[in-house]
Design a protein around this motif. Structure first.
Motif, PDB file in Angstrom:
ATOM      1  N   ALA A   1       3.224   5.879  -2.824  1.00 27.73           N
ATOM      2  CA  ALA A   1       4.423   6.599  -3.250  1.00 27.73           C
ATOM      3  C   ALA A   1       4.462   6.734  -4.772  1.00 27.73           C
ATOM      4  O   ALA A   1       4.842   7.781  -5.300  1.00 27.73           O
ATOM      5  CB  ALA A   1       5.670   5.878  -2.750  1.00 27.73           C
TER       6      ALA A   1
ATOM      7  N   CYS B   1       0.830  -1.211   0.000  1.00 33.33           N
ATOM      8  CA  CYS B   1       0.000   0.000   0.000  1.00 33.33           C
ATOM      9  C   CYS B   1       0.864   1.260   0.000  1.00 33.33           C
ATOM     10  O   CYS B   1       0.558   2.235  -0.707  1.00 33.33           O
ATOM     11  CB  CYS B   1      -0.944   0.010   1.198  1.00 33.33           C
ATOM     12  SG  CYS B   1      -2.231  -1.243   1.102  1.00 33.33           S
ATOM     13  N   VAL B   2       1.939   1.257   0.779  1.00 26.79           N
ATOM     14  CA  VAL B   2       2.835   2.417   0.823  1.00 26.79           C
ATOM     15  C   VAL B   2       3.510   2.606  -0.534  1.00 26.79           C
ATOM     16  O   VAL B   2       3.662   3.736  -1.012  1.00 26.79           O
ATOM     17  CB  VAL B   2       3.873   2.254   1.955  1.00 26.79           C
ATOM     18  CG1 VAL B   2       4.988   3.279   1.840  1.00 26.79           C
ATOM     19  CG2 VAL B   2       3.188   2.372   3.301  1.00 26.79           C
TER      20      VAL B   2
END
Length: 127
Positions: A56, A51-52
């Motif tokens: 990003a 998810c990060v």
């Protein structure tokens, strides 16, 4: 009737001990959570990292789009300023072209009587 250590059939002995007990008997329920297995922890960690990474990537893409839009805006403003300069310079050129005959007359130049220039080339020199 009170709940005494998991058994409701037991009678309370408070009458036998006396009316005012010196201490109050309480029970505390303690629940122990079993720790998460290593695979489940890794799954959660991988999900969070995924998810990060997606967030990003989206932020990076949006920043690139913002930079491109900013460059386009700057180029448009440059084009507008340069086109305004071109208009001013073309007006200035026209004014200067109008002054050419006057300045030439001041310097002593005369307009030719014949229109165009005729150059005669000898035929012998052509091969």
């Amino acid at each position: 009737m009170a709940y005494t250590r998991g058994n409701l059939a037991v009678k309370e002995n408070t009458a036998a001990r006396g009316q005012n007990p010196r201490y109050r008997e309480t029970t505390k329920v303690v629940t122990h959570r079993s720790p998460l297995p290593v695979r489940e922890k890794l799954l959660y960690m991988a999900t969070i990292i995924f998810c990060v990474a997606i967030a990003a990537g989206l932020l990076w893409q949006n920043s690139q789009l913002y930079d491109i839009k900013r460059q386009v805006f700057n180029l448009n403003t440059d084009i507008q300023s340069i086109s305004a300069q071109v208009k001013e310079l073309s007006i200035q050129r026209e004014k200067l072209e109008e002054r050419i005959p006057e300045e030439a007359a001041k310097l002593g130049y005369v307009e030719p009587q014949n229109e165009g220039v005729h150059v005669q080339v000898p035929t012998a020199s052509i091969r």
